[in-house]
Design a protein around this motif. Structure first.
Motif, PDB file in Angstrom:
ATOM      1  N   GLY A  13       0.906  -0.970  -0.002  1.00  0.00           N
ATOM      2  CA  GLY A  13       0.158  -0.116  -0.015  1.00  0.00           C
ATOM      3  C   GLY A  13       0.534   0.993   0.055  1.00  0.00           C
ATOM      4  O   GLY A  13       0.450   1.960  -0.939  1.00  0.00           O
ATOM      5  N   ALA A  14       1.828   1.684   1.037  1.00  0.00           N
ATOM      6  CA  ALA A  14       2.892   2.656   0.718  1.00  0.00           C
ATOM      7  C   ALA A  14       3.631   2.680  -0.266  1.00  0.00           C
ATOM      8  O   ALA A  14       4.182   1.651  -0.204  1.00  0.00           O
ATOM      9  CB  ALA A  14       3.717   2.631   2.100  1.00  0.00           C
ATOM     10  N   PRO A  15       2.809   4.046  -1.380  1.00  0.00           N
ATOM     11  CA  PRO A  15       4.025   3.843  -2.513  1.00  0.00           C
ATOM     12  C   PRO A  15       4.630   4.175  -2.142  1.00  0.00           C
ATOM     13  O   PRO A  15       6.043   3.440  -3.029  1.00  0.00           O
ATOM     14  CB  PRO A  15       3.884   5.267  -3.153  1.00  0.00           C
ATOM     15  CG  PRO A  15       3.343   5.932  -1.272  1.00  0.00           C
ATOM     16  CD  PRO A  15       2.608   5.132  -0.714  1.00  0.00           C
ATOM     17  N   ASP A  16       6.050   3.732  -0.976  1.00  0.00           N
ATOM     18  CA  ASP A  16       8.200   4.006  -1.117  1.00  0.00           C
ATOM     19  C   ASP A  16       7.769   2.255  -0.138  1.00  0.00           C
ATOM     20  O   ASP A  16       9.522   2.115  -0.131  1.00  0.00           O
ATOM     21  CB  ASP A  16       8.217   4.449  -0.015  1.00  0.00           C
ATOM     22  CG  ASP A  16       7.924   4.491   1.499  1.00  0.00           C
ATOM     23  OD1 ASP A  16       6.693   4.125   1.854  1.00  0.00           O
ATOM     24  OD2 ASP A  16       8.068   5.299   2.778  1.00  0.00           O
ATOM     25  N   LEU A  17       7.049   1.199  -0.135  1.00  0.00           N
ATOM     26  CA  LEU A  17       7.003   0.187  -0.263  1.00  0.00           C
ATOM     27  C   LEU A  17       7.894  -0.846  -1.067  1.00  0.00           C
ATOM     28  O   LEU A  17       7.366  -2.153  -0.911  1.00  0.00           O
ATOM     29  CB  LEU A  17       6.497  -0.792   1.078  1.00  0.00           C
ATOM     30  CG  LEU A  17       6.304   0.108   2.255  1.00  0.00           C
ATOM     31  CD1 LEU A  17       5.348  -0.811   3.346  1.00  0.00           C
ATOM     32  CD2 LEU A  17       8.184  -0.656   2.859  1.00  0.00           C
ATOM     33  N   ILE A  18       7.647  -0.058  -2.660  1.00  0.00           N
ATOM     34  CA  ILE A  18       7.413  -1.002  -3.631  1.00  0.00           C
ATOM     35  C   ILE A  18       9.170  -1.130  -4.187  1.00  0.00           C
ATOM     36  O   ILE A  18       9.748  -0.422  -2.910  1.00  0.00           O
ATOM     37  CB  ILE A  18       7.091   0.044  -5.247  1.00  0.00           C
ATOM     38  CG1 ILE A  18       7.142  -0.976  -5.918  1.00  0.00           C
ATOM     39  CG2 ILE A  18       7.865   1.264  -5.002  1.00  0.00           C
ATOM     40  CD1 ILE A  18       6.625  -0.421  -7.666  1.00  0.00           C
ATOM     41  N   THR A  19       9.803  -2.008  -4.415  1.00  0.00           N
ATOM     42  CA  THR A  19      11.156  -2.281  -4.544  1.00  0.00           C
ATOM     43  C   THR A  19      11.267  -1.718  -5.766  1.00  0.00           C
ATOM     44  O   THR A  19      11.105  -0.754  -6.565  1.00  0.00           O
ATOM     45  CB  THR A  19      11.010  -3.978  -5.187  1.00  0.00           C
ATOM     46  OG1 THR A  19      11.114  -3.809  -6.418  1.00  0.00           O
ATOM     47  CG2 THR A  19      11.129  -4.637  -4.180  1.00  0.00           C
ATOM     48  N   VAL A  20      12.792  -1.029  -5.117  1.00  0.00           N
ATOM     49  CA  VAL A  20      13.446  -0.140  -6.609  1.00  0.00           C
ATOM     50  C   VAL A  20      13.604  -1.252  -8.124  1.00  0.00           C
ATOM     51  O   VAL A  20      13.202   0.226  -8.580  1.00  0.00           O
ATOM     52  CB  VAL A  20      15.042  -0.409  -5.969  1.00  0.00           C
ATOM     53  CG1 VAL A  20      15.896   0.456  -6.830  1.00  0.00           C
ATOM     54  CG2 VAL A  20      15.461   0.169  -5.128  1.00  0.00           C
ATOM     55  N   ARG A  21      13.543  -2.501  -7.684  1.00  0.00           N
ATOM     56  CA  ARG A  21      13.708  -2.695  -9.261  1.00  0.00           C
ATOM     57  C   ARG A  21      11.915  -1.954 -10.367  1.00  0.00           C
ATOM     58  O   ARG A  21      11.702  -2.389 -10.874  1.00  0.00           O
ATOM     59  CB  ARG A  21      13.049  -4.210  -9.008  1.00  0.00           C
ATOM     60  CG  ARG A  21      13.456  -4.569 -10.642  1.00  0.00           C
ATOM     61  CD  ARG A  21      13.837  -6.112 -11.227  1.00  0.00           C
ATOM     62  NE  ARG A  21      15.105  -6.968 -10.260  1.00  0.00           N
ATOM     63  CZ  ARG A  21      15.628  -7.628  -9.945  1.00  0.00           C
ATOM     64  NH1 ARG A  21      14.857  -9.022 -10.503  1.00  0.00           N
ATOM     65  NH2 ARG A  21      16.354  -8.701  -9.481  1.00  0.00           N
ATOM     66  N   GLY A  22      10.814  -2.195  -9.112  1.00  0.00           N
ATOM     67  CA  GLY A  22       9.591  -2.246  -9.496  1.00  0.00           C
ATOM     68  C   GLY A  22       9.020  -0.708  -9.695  1.00  0.00           C
ATOM     69  O   GLY A  22       8.660  -0.291 -10.541  1.00  0.00           O
ATOM     70  N   ALA A  23      10.677   0.134  -9.156  1.00  0.00           N
ATOM     71  CA  ALA A  23       9.792   1.537  -9.280  1.00  0.00           C
ATOM     72  C   ALA A  23      10.797   1.867 -10.649  1.00  0.00           C
ATOM     73  O   ALA A  23       9.911   2.695 -11.242  1.00  0.00           O
ATOM     74  CB  ALA A  23      10.280   2.368  -8.183  1.00  0.00           C
ATOM     75  N   LYS A  24      11.769   1.054 -10.823  1.00  0.00           N
ATOM     76  CA  LYS A  24      12.543   1.617 -11.712  1.00  0.00           C
ATOM     77  C   LYS A  24      11.847   1.091 -12.968  1.00  0.00           C
ATOM     78  O   LYS A  24      12.004   1.675 -14.486  1.00  0.00           O
ATOM     79  CB  LYS A  24      13.488   0.627 -12.074  1.00  0.00           C
ATOM     80  CG  LYS A  24      15.205   1.617 -11.350  1.00  0.00           C
ATOM     81  CD  LYS A  24      16.463   0.575 -11.053  1.00  0.00           C
ATOM     82  CE  LYS A  24      17.430   2.146  -9.960  1.00  0.00           C
ATOM     83  NZ  LYS A  24      18.672   0.878  -9.928  1.00  0.00           N
ATOM     84  N   ALA A  25      10.864  -0.210 -13.278  1.00  0.00           N
ATOM     85  CA  ALA A  25      10.055  -0.568 -14.234  1.00  0.00           C
ATOM     86  C   ALA A  25       8.520   0.566 -14.203  1.00  0.00           C
ATOM     87  O   ALA A  25       9.080   0.747 -15.687  1.00  0.00           O
ATOM     88  CB  ALA A  25       9.356  -1.374 -13.957  1.00  0.00           C
ATOM     89  N   ILE A  26       8.579   0.226 -13.229  1.00  0.00           N
ATOM     90  CA  ILE A  26       7.225   1.709 -13.538  1.00  0.00           C
ATOM     91  C   ILE A  26       8.034   2.966 -14.256  1.00  0.00           C
ATOM     92  O   ILE A  26       6.791   3.545 -15.062  1.00  0.00           O
ATOM     93  CB  ILE A  26       6.480   1.981 -12.051  1.00  0.00           C
ATOM     94  CG1 ILE A  26       5.528   0.630 -11.987  1.00  0.00           C
ATOM     95  CG2 ILE A  26       5.257   3.415 -12.293  1.00  0.00           C
ATOM     96  CD1 ILE A  26       5.010   0.862 -10.891  1.00  0.00           C
TER      97      ILE A  26
END
Length: 254
Positions: A13-26
């Motif tokens: 839920g918290a947007p900063d709990l996404i992984t670094v790899r996931g954030a880069k993909a987005i």
């Protein structure tokens, strides 16, 4: 042409709990299809390419596949965003099977499950020595069928730590099934929107949790966690850090 898409677990839920790899993909996506009924829309803010956004909550499987195939055929970077970790109730197998028909593969980015988000908020451990060393992840039977051997009433007889997804809307039924194995005073926590800003935690026992949940008006997007680990009467400390326990890295103290 790279005929692959990326499936991203957006986290609990918290947007900063996404992984670094996931954030880069987005960040690098040209097309994003996200589960809008469950994923925090703030994770889409990581995108830097003004991606075209689709909310899969309003789409059926054929429409989702159609958008993906069209994007890949046009050489675009397509990212499919799921809530939590896509391997838990993510319905990704059917998407991958359909995409194989178009010679499209996937890369999967794991995410923080709502279970782990909930446990961080509860400040509790799923596994405690002499209390529970087993975690059962399940859901009650609804419109999606379950194997007969996986009834909650049967699983409850193990008295292990249990995490129940998609069950808060039928809390009475769930509690009745749990009582086939657990004691009436077994600790229970219901965590609504784990790690979101509007997170709500309800603690109780199997005796009173249904009443408390109804009083709070919680009917969906909540996880039920059951087991003595939530409020253990006693437990043994881990051997790993016991000074009298010898490991390959440390000599035991006398």
């Amino acid at each position: 042409m790279n005929r692959k898409i990326t499936i991203v677990g957006a986290g609990s839920g918290a947007p900063d709990l996404i992984t670094v790899r996931g954030a880069k993909a987005i960040e690098n996506a040209d097309i994003i299809i996200y589960a809008g009924s469950l994923v925090n829309k703030e994770v889409l803010n990581y995108n830097k390419k003004n991606a075209k956004i689709y909310n899969s909550a309003t789409m059926h499987l054929g429409e989702v596949i159609g958008v993906i195939v069209d994007g890949v055929n046009n050489g675009l970077n397509v990212v499919r965003v799921h809530t939590g970790d896509p391997s838990i109730y993510g319905a990704i197998k059917e998407q991958m099977d359909e995409l194989k028909k178009y010679d499209i593969g996937v890369d999967i980015v794991p995410g923080v499950s709502s279970l782990f988000g909930a446990m961080s908020s509860l400040q509790a451990e799923l596994t405690l020595p002499d209390v529970s060393q087993t975690i059962i992840i399940t859901r009650p039977e609804g419109r999606t069928p379950k194997p007969q051997s996986e009834k909650i009433s049967d699983l409850a007889k193990h008295k292990a730590t249990m995490a129940i997804y998609l069950g808060v809307g039928m809390i009475d039924k769930v509690v009745n099934e749990l009582l086939e194995g657990y004691e009436l005073d077994t600790p229970v926590a219901v965590v609504y929107h784990a790690t979101w800003e509007d997170e709500k935690i309800i603690r109780g026992t199997l005796k009173n949790i249904a009443k408390k949940v109804k009083e709070e008006g919680i009917t969906k997007t909540a996880l039920i966690i059951v087991g003595e680990v939530l409020d253990p009467k006693r437990y043994e400390y881990s051997k790993l850090y016991d000074k009298t326990f010898e490991t390959e890295y440390r000599k035991a103290e006398k």
